[in-house]
Design an enzyme around this catalytic site. Structure first.
Site, PDB file in Angstrom:
ATOM      1  N   ASP A 105      10.140  -8.411 -29.070  1.00 39.31           N
ATOM      2  CA  ASP A 105       8.795  -7.983 -29.763  1.00 39.31           C
ATOM      3  C   ASP A 105       7.892  -7.130 -28.676  1.00 39.31           C
ATOM      4  OD1 ASP A 105       6.620  -7.685 -30.931  1.00 39.31           O
ATOM      5  OD2 ASP A 105       6.370  -9.676 -31.570  1.00 39.31           O
ATOM      6  N   TYR A 146      -3.820   3.204 -38.122  1.00 40.41           N
ATOM      7  CA  TYR A 146      -2.606   4.122 -37.667  1.00 40.41           C
ATOM      8  C   TYR A 146      -3.350   5.155 -36.884  1.00 40.41           C
ATOM      9  CZ  TYR A 146       1.798   6.435 -37.689  1.00 40.41           C
ATOM     10  OH  TYR A 146       2.985   6.995 -37.368  1.00 40.41           O
TER      11      TYR A 146
END
Length: 257
Positions: free
Chosen positions: A65, A156
């Site tokens: 991760d 984002y």
């Protein structure tokens, strides 16, 4: 797709987020052109499915991760133990979520910032000592959304703006060490990440209308740019955030006369 035989022979690349889409396309191109590749992903089954069709002696998978610093450091250790060197780092893993800053949740921001900002930052930090030894290259997947804003994707946009400036910063700080850092900045790409949005035909039509080449990007379009920036052909290219967008950012945004 043009494959340059042995362009990366003897080189070792680490690619994150390569279970599908841009990352998968980059891995396949790097392998086809002679590189040994470490596939890094949060879902081991997905990256193994890609790796199964690549040369076993030049391919390795590592589950990690990238939002976790300790796991990021483990990625680099694994690559060095497996192949003995590191020449190319492709920071491609990324996530998104729709919404303005009023609509997005704190959990959305924590996830997006951890994957999209912390991942490239700390993986680059872990990789740099080895890339300095090989005078290697870092290629980040940023976005046209990091060069200019988009509606309804506030978190984002912020994260990709950070990747754009991380690219510039690494280029300045480590160019003298022989490490080049650049990014690709795609527009909308036909990947699983955008699949749900692309089910909206009106959305696709509006996006294509904004692209002078009148189509959305394919993963191979972006992979080709990544490989160029990672290659010796780009030996004096450093600190560039390259739009790979069919000409979208060539526009001022005004309507055609």
């Amino acid at each position: 797709m043009t494959v340059f035989k042995d362009r990366f022979a003897g080189k070792v690349a680490v690619v994150t987020g390569c279970g599908s889409g841009i990352g998968e396309a980059a891995v396949r191109r790097l392998s086809a052109e002679g590189a040994s590749v470490v596939l890094v992903g949060h879902h081991l089954d997905k990256i193994k499915a890609v790796a199964d069709s690549l040369p076993a002696e030049r391919t390795a998978c590592h589950e990690a991760d990238v939002s976790k610093i300790d796991q990021v450091e483990g990625v680099v250790r694994f690559a060095i133990e497996k192949f003995g060197r590191l020449d190319i780092l492709v920071n491609n893993a990324g996530v998104s979520a729709p919404g303005t800053v009023l609509e997005g949740s704190e959990a959305d921001w924590r996830l997006i910032s951890a994957v999209n900002i912390d991942g490239p930052l700390f993986l680059s930090r872990a990789a740099l000592p080895h890339l300095i030894k090989t005078r290697g290259a870092i290629v980040n997947t940023a976005s046209v959304s990091g060069l200019g804003g988009d509606w309804n994707t506030a978190y984002y946009n912020v994260s990709k703006g950070a990747v754009v400036n991380l690219t510039r910063t690494l280029a300045l700080d480590h160019g003298a060490d022989g490490v080049r850092t650049n990014s690709v900045c795609p527009s909308v790409v036909e990947t699983p990440m955008t699949a749900e949005r692309r089910e909206d035909k009106d959305f696709v039509e509006r996006m294509v209308a904004r692209v002078p080449m009148k189509r959305l990007a394919k993963p191979d379009d972006i992979a080709a740019a990544i490989l160029f920036l990672a290659s010796d052909d780009a030996a004096f290219i450093n600190g560039v955030n390259l739009p790979v967008d069919g000409g979208t950012t060539a526009s001022t945004g005004q309507a055609a006369f």
